[in-house]
Scaffold this active site. Structure first.
Site, PDB file in Angstrom:
ATOM      1  N   CYS A  30       8.932  -5.953  27.426  1.00  0.00           N
ATOM      2  CA  CYS A  30       8.937  -6.714  26.080  1.00  0.00           C
ATOM      3  C   CYS A  30       7.789  -6.566  25.380  1.00  0.00           C
ATOM      4  CB  CYS A  30       9.545  -8.113  26.423  1.00  0.00           C
ATOM      5  SG  CYS A  30      11.122  -8.252  27.347  1.00  0.00           S
ATOM      6  N   GLY A  57      10.255  -2.588  23.544  1.00  0.00           N
ATOM      7  CA  GLY A  57      11.800  -3.026  23.694  1.00  0.00           C
ATOM      8  C   GLY A  57      12.475  -2.762  22.725  1.00  0.00           C
ATOM      9  N   ASN A 141       7.171 -11.750  28.100  1.00  0.00           N
ATOM     10  CA  ASN A 141       7.009 -10.528  28.593  1.00  0.00           C
ATOM     11  C   ASN A 141       6.655 -10.554  30.192  1.00  0.00           C
ATOM     12  OD1 ASN A 141       4.439  -8.070  28.018  1.00  0.00           O
ATOM     13  ND2 ASN A 141       6.416  -7.977  28.827  1.00  0.00           N
ATOM     14  N   GLY A 142       7.530 -10.168  30.929  1.00  0.00           N
ATOM     15  CA  GLY A 142       7.374 -10.108  32.470  1.00  0.00           C
ATOM     16  C   GLY A 142       8.580 -10.401  33.075  1.00  0.00           C
ATOM     17  N   TYR A 288       1.087   4.471  30.167  1.00  0.00           N
ATOM     18  CA  TYR A 288       2.450   4.761  29.229  1.00  0.00           C
ATOM     19  C   TYR A 288       2.921   3.788  28.501  1.00  0.00           C
ATOM     20  CZ  TYR A 288       7.443   5.538  28.273  1.00  0.00           C
ATOM     21  OH  TYR A 288       8.490   5.426  27.800  1.00  0.00           O
ATOM     22  N   SER A 329       3.525  10.027  24.307  1.00  0.00           N
ATOM     23  CA  SER A 329       2.897   9.390  25.272  1.00  0.00           C
ATOM     24  C   SER A 329       1.858  10.336  25.927  1.00  0.00           C
ATOM     25  CB  SER A 329       3.529   8.380  26.207  1.00  0.00           C
ATOM     26  OG  SER A 329       4.332   9.241  26.991  1.00  0.00           O
ATOM     27  N   ASP A 392       3.473  11.908  31.366  1.00  0.00           N
ATOM     28  CA  ASP A 392       2.575  10.827  31.818  1.00  0.00           C
ATOM     29  C   ASP A 392       3.359  10.421  33.240  1.00  0.00           C
ATOM     30  OD1 ASP A 392       5.350   8.711  31.431  1.00  0.00           O
ATOM     31  OD2 ASP A 392       4.746   9.561  29.324  1.00  0.00           O
ATOM     32  N   CYS A 428       8.966  -1.645  40.119  1.00  0.00           N
ATOM     33  CA  CYS A 428       8.127  -2.765  39.611  1.00  0.00           C
ATOM     34  C   CYS A 428       9.138  -3.927  39.406  1.00  0.00           C
ATOM     35  CB  CYS A 428       7.697  -2.304  38.179  1.00  0.00           C
ATOM     36  SG  CYS A 428       6.891  -3.545  37.328  1.00  0.00           S
ATOM     37  N   CYS A 493      -3.222  -3.552  39.127  1.00  0.00           N
ATOM     38  CA  CYS A 493      -1.809  -3.571  40.028  1.00  0.00           C
ATOM     39  C   CYS A 493      -1.453  -2.262  40.001  1.00  0.00           C
ATOM     40  CB  CYS A 493      -0.652  -4.554  39.343  1.00  0.00           C
ATOM     41  SG  CYS A 493       0.930  -4.305  40.191  1.00  0.00           S
ATOM     42  N   CYS A 496       3.359   0.154  41.851  1.00  0.00           N
ATOM     43  CA  CYS A 496       4.527   1.407  41.626  1.00  0.00           C
ATOM     44  C   CYS A 496       4.048   2.492  42.310  1.00  0.00           C
ATOM     45  CB  CYS A 496       4.649   1.368  40.167  1.00  0.00           C
ATOM     46  SG  CYS A 496       3.152   1.904  39.106  1.00  0.00           S
TER      47      CYS A 496
END
Length: 517
Positions: A30, A57, A141-142, A288, A329, A392, A428, A493, A496
């Protein structure tokens, strides 16, 4: 005003996008915008900023404004350009003074890809909530990993819910939390919520922006210049590229665990102490998710991706004739790979700019058709050539394989696939919809198995250490000023890639959990 999704005044719902599709990379997340700028066309500026965040998004969009006395909202399913027109923007800016001069003093905006809750109008953001301090609108966003528990707790207190979105859980938690100010109530979220929650929140008289204590998702602060007699204003956005689109000058990143309150008295910053947390910015923003012209953590992403390509060439050289990118990308990384390898860079795949997400059915024929709709090879460039194709990521492998096959049909003699990130073997839970672990090709195949599945002559991924080193490049200066803090100073983080999640996650979590609850 009609902020409540149950309102009968809502316009007809646009048709929802098909539920089964395969984007080029991970399904995005988002984008959020916030502006406090009395005298400026805040709704129009928010609209411009949302356009710059459309890549984050494409399912829905919304803008909320305040004129200092009440909140006003317009949101729909669809792209930003489909949701808003001149009439809706003017109505948002005129507030109660319909037909007069713009009176809105602040706005927030949101563009969504659903990571919790399905793509339906009630789940579109910003969402509305009401408490004893008044009304609020919130765009997020999250992903809250404990949204189910928080909603159950609030429900036991008599709080009603009208959506299946973790954003409504976040908004209603803030509205009903203890505290004499909105910032105190947001601080309560920092202590109770887990997961990723970067958000902008609008009340009648203030704009609040916050980034969770782990800092999974980015947020940038910018300054709007004075114009036409109006004083200077402030803006926040998921990426600095959106600030550029709004005409704001990038000031700095909002820190992990920081709460900004912006109102007629200026900008106030608070950093509630939350024990047991440390910053872990999502490293895939650099790979990305974010635009290459954005600056995050002192890094221009275009340059960071070029460094990824150079390191990838050192780690995984190939006997080849040329380097191409899977647009868009991977273009900077492909250029970096070509430079380091001493090979020419060429455009071998032309992207149809009018195709966003690739909606397909599971059948392989449909996948091939989807790739042909999005990309067209240049046979004159790749024919009889040994080609390095830089991308990517490989998530499921269902688009990489057809792309390799397309290059072979165009006459490529060899196709060597190079990925400027490590193998994505873990899902994720922090706001990017990668799918379940069983759907990730790197979780079910070894390296040679992936190579055979996509039909490549060779396959190489950038190492985790190589990626981190590429992101930790030299910091840049903004507009000739003092360089920003050294990029990559904060941990990232990388869950992934390695499964090391910075916070506890329920491994059975999926995006429809609140709908079934």
């Amino acid at each position: 005003m009609h902020p409540d999704p149950r309102s009968s005044r809502e316009l007809p719902i646009l048709p929802a996008a098909p539920a089964c599709y395969e984007p080029h990379g991970p399904r995005e997340e988002c984008g959020v915008i916030g502006i406090w700028a009395p005298g400026h066309p805040v709704a129009r500026l928010t609209y411009l900023g949302l356009h710059a965040l459309q890549h984050r998004g494409q399912e829905s969009a919304g803008i909320a404004t305040t004129d200092g006395n009440g909140l006003h909202l317009h949101k729909r399913l669809g792209l930003v350009s489909q949701v808003f027109d001149r009439e809706t923007i003017e109505a948002l800016e005129q507030g109660r003074d319909r037909g007069g001069e713009p009176v809105a003093v602040a706005a927030i905006g949101h563009t969504r890809y659903s990571t919790t809750g399905s793509n339906t109008l009630p789940n579109v953001q910003p969402v509305h909530a009401h408490g004893d301090l008044g009304e609020l609108m919130l765009g997020h966003n999250g992903n809250l990993t404990n949204a189910t528990w928080l909603r159950d707790e609030l429900s036991e207190q008599g709080v009603d819910f009208v959506t299946a979105s973790d954003t409504e859980v976040l908004a209603r938690f803030i509205a009903h939390a203890p505290g004499r100010s909105w910032s105190q109530r947001v601080a309560r979220v920092f202590h109770r919520a887990t997961g990723a929650f970067t958000f902008t929140m609008l009340t009648e008289r203030a704009l609040v922006a916050a980034r969770d204590p782990v800092g999974f998702r980015p947020l940038a602060l910018g300054r709007l210049p004075a114009a036409d007699g109006a004083p200077a204003g402030w803006a926040v956005a998921s990426e600095s590229a959106a600030l550029d689109a709004m005409g704001a000058q990038f000031v700095r990143d909002v820190a992990a665990g920081e709460i900004l309150t912006i109102d007629a008295d200026g900008v106030r910053s608070e950093h509630p102490v939350v024990h047991g947390t440390g910053e872990h910015l999502c490293i895939f923003e650099f790979v990305y998710l974010a635009r290459p012209d954005s600056v995050i953590d002192g890094q221009l992403l275009y340059e960071a991706r070029m460094r990824m390509g150079r390191e990838l060439a050192r780690e995984h050289p190939a006997e080849a004739d040329l380097v191409i990118a899977v647009p868009d990308s991977a273009i900077p990384a492909a250029i970096g790979y070509a430079e380091a390898a001493g090979l020419p860079y060429r455009e071998g795949l032309i992207k149809n700019r009018y195709v966003g997400r690739t909606f397909i059915q599971p059948a392989q024929q449909s996948r091939d058709e989807a790739v042909r709709m999005k990309y067209n090879p240049l046979p004159e460039v790749v024919r009889d050539k040994r080609v390095v194709m830089v991308d990517d990521s490989i998530v499921r492998g269902t688009t990489t394989g057809p792309t390799v096959a397309m290059l072979r049909r165009a006459g490529a003699r060899e196709v060597h696939v190079r990925i400027h990130s490590p193998q994505m073997a873990y899902p994720c839970y922090m706001g990017v919809d990668t799918g379940r672990r069983s759907e990730l090709i790197a979780a079910t195949h070894d390296l040679d198995g992936i190579r055979r599945a996509i039909g490549a002559d060779s396959l190489g991924y950038l190492s985790r250490d190589g990626l981190i080193a590429s992101v930790r490049g030299p910091a840049i200066a903004v507009d000739g000023g003092t360089p920003l803090p050294v990029g990559g100073a904060a941990p990232f983080c990388t869950a992934c890639f390695d499964g090391r999640y910075p916070t506890d996650v329920p491994l059975e979590l999926d995006k429809y959990a609140l709908e079934r609850g």
